[in-house]
Design an enzyme around this catalytic site. Sequence first.
Site, mmCIF file in Angstrom:
data_model
loop_
_atom_site.group_PDB
_atom_site.id
_atom_site.type_symbol
_atom_site.label_atom_id
_atom_site.label_comp_id
_atom_site.label_asym_id
_atom_site.label_seq_id
_atom_site.Cartn_x
_atom_site.Cartn_y
_atom_site.Cartn_z
ATOM 1 N N GLU A 83 1.378 -0.464 -4.904
ATOM 2 C CA GLU A 83 0.505 0.628 -5.327
ATOM 3 C C GLU A 83 1.126 1.837 -5.390
ATOM 4 O O GLU A 83 1.549 2.531 -4.508
ATOM 5 C CB GLU A 83 -0.894 0.631 -4.185
ATOM 6 N N ASP A 120 0.990 -1.140 -0.023
ATOM 7 C CA ASP A 120 -0.074 0.137 -0.111
ATOM 8 C C ASP A 120 0.767 1.405 0.045
ATOM 9 O O ASP A 120 1.823 1.184 0.555
ATOM 10 C CB ASP A 120 -0.794 -0.119 1.488
#
Length: 512
Positions: free
Chosen positions: A248, A212
């Site tokens: 990401e 993330d």
Amino acid sequence: MKLFVLLALFGLSVAQHNPHLRQGRTSIVHLFEWRWADIAEECERFLGPNGFGGVQISPPNEHIVLGSPWRPWWQRYQPISYNLCSRSGSESELRDMITRCNNVGVNIYVDAVINHMCGAGGGEGTHSSCGSWFNAGTKDFPSVPYSNLDFNDYKCRTSSGNIENYSDKYQVRDCRLVSLLDLALEKDFVRDKVADFMNKLIDMGVAGFRVDAVKHMWPGDLDAVSRRLHNLNSKWFPDDAKPFIFQEVIDLGGEAISAPEYFHLGRVTEFKYGAKLGTVFRKWNNEKLCYTRNWGEGWGFMPNGNALVFIDNHDNQRGHGAGGAAILTFWDPRLYKMSVGFMLAHPYGVTRVMSSFHWDRHFVNGKDQNDWMGPPSHGNGSTKPVPIKPDQTCGDGWVCEHRWRQIKNMVIFRNVVNGQPFTNWWDNNSNQVAFGRGNRGFIVFNNDDWDLNMTLSTGLPGGVYCDVISGQKEGNACTGKQIHVGSDGRAHFFISNKDEDPFVAIHVDAKL
Ligand SMILES: *[C@@H]1O[C@H](CO)[C@@H](O)[C@H](O)[C@H]1NC(C)=O
Ligand SMILES: *[C@@H]1O[C@H](CO)[C@@H](O)[C@H](O)[C@H]1NC(C)=O
Ligand SMILES: *[C@@H]1O[C@H](CO)[C@@H](O)[C@H](O)[C@H]1NC(C)=O
Ligand SMILES: *[C@@H]1O[C@H](CO)[C@@H](O)[C@H](O)[C@H]1NC(C)=O
């Protein structure tokens, strides 16, 4: 010697680009906010038998618990510790899920939140998913343990302490992302704690990580963490297999930080893919489907070997993240099925299918007031199980796009055509296109406002094929359209623009 070192480094990085999918499987599904117990069942009863390659799970570690009954989905992106109890279940349920999914050939990929802890305003107490005490105000997280020495604030130069200018890469990486306490990943102590967390999961049998907020971390720090990671568990994976890493990084162009800075560390989420394909299928900006003839790198996307692709994700399906209103989701099912079908038929990238929950959308001035809503829950805040109805769809607010016949069958299509070249392109200069994958599969789309009535070269062996969009092959019959391919490989296609799903897909495993 230099060449040898270079090759060794290259070997390490390429290894982390390999999803280690098993038995000819090709696609990952994100079971957003599902409980571990439900994922274990889904692997055994549906994902394994239907050729899905892996599951991206929601963050498994301890997270903040916000309000009652507020509990937004994004509370799971606010870690409190690396204890493995979360809204999705306990550590023993997590371990059971990983084992059972692995045993039916389905990999587990963990959503790893390692850039930050909870928000600076997260308060003090035990409102966390395992009940660990913490104090966001003093940056005290004893169950890791992290203290105020382990955060980046001393490096951040903005007056608010938050990222204020995305053109300044130092701010983006050293300041707080929307107030989230930013970990000092330059410290060996922090790197060790993060690597211990990831290694525990690797040893339990996960195949890799969706990392993330990677734009907010320095590539050198991520490299240092990555070098600490174990090889995958040899009970299920080849010896020396490195964890699959997909990062990401939201890069639609025009910012200080770009996706290529992270290519050597693993694959990267290609956010241009869904934004552009949504624009094409919606026919916005004068886009036409025929322009996708050179889809992929020809559209300015990252190199194929670096890309993890998807139509929507848990952020941009609710207006967060990137892509805006162009992003197609289950809320636009007809265009959504076509665009997911296009993605799964096309050779570019490692593909990820989204599986969502419903929420009560409520737009005020174009902004969804309920974009925070968490998964279907009981009154006490615990996530509801996913019930499977007699027609095999899901109940209780779970959308289960991955179970929609058209999407499930295209996941199988991708497995059947795996490794085959992109061939037999046809278009009508407008929004009717067709392409094949060698001699294994062929797909035809009609996104024009009139009928498609054409004879096309499919590249397939002669015979009668079941369209896997309007139906599928069951026993020795087709439940939907039949397509007759001649001995010359040509077949006639009629697709009304009024069909429920105006596309047709055939492959050699759906031949009568
Ligand atoms: C944002 O950062 C860039 C790069 O450092 C700088 O050129 C620009 O002036 C900054 N913008 C503002 C509004 O401070
Ligand atoms: C929450 O409520 C559900 C449904 O009544 C129940 O099954 C579950 O055990 C409860 N969970 C907790 C933690 O109390
Ligand atoms: C699109 O295809 C149809 C046949 O399927 C054809 O009649 C029509 O002229 C084509 N449109 C354009 C703009 O080429
Ligand atoms: C499709 O085209 C053929 C000629 O190629 C024509 O005979 C037939 O009537 C057309 N079908 C429809 C439904 O328009």
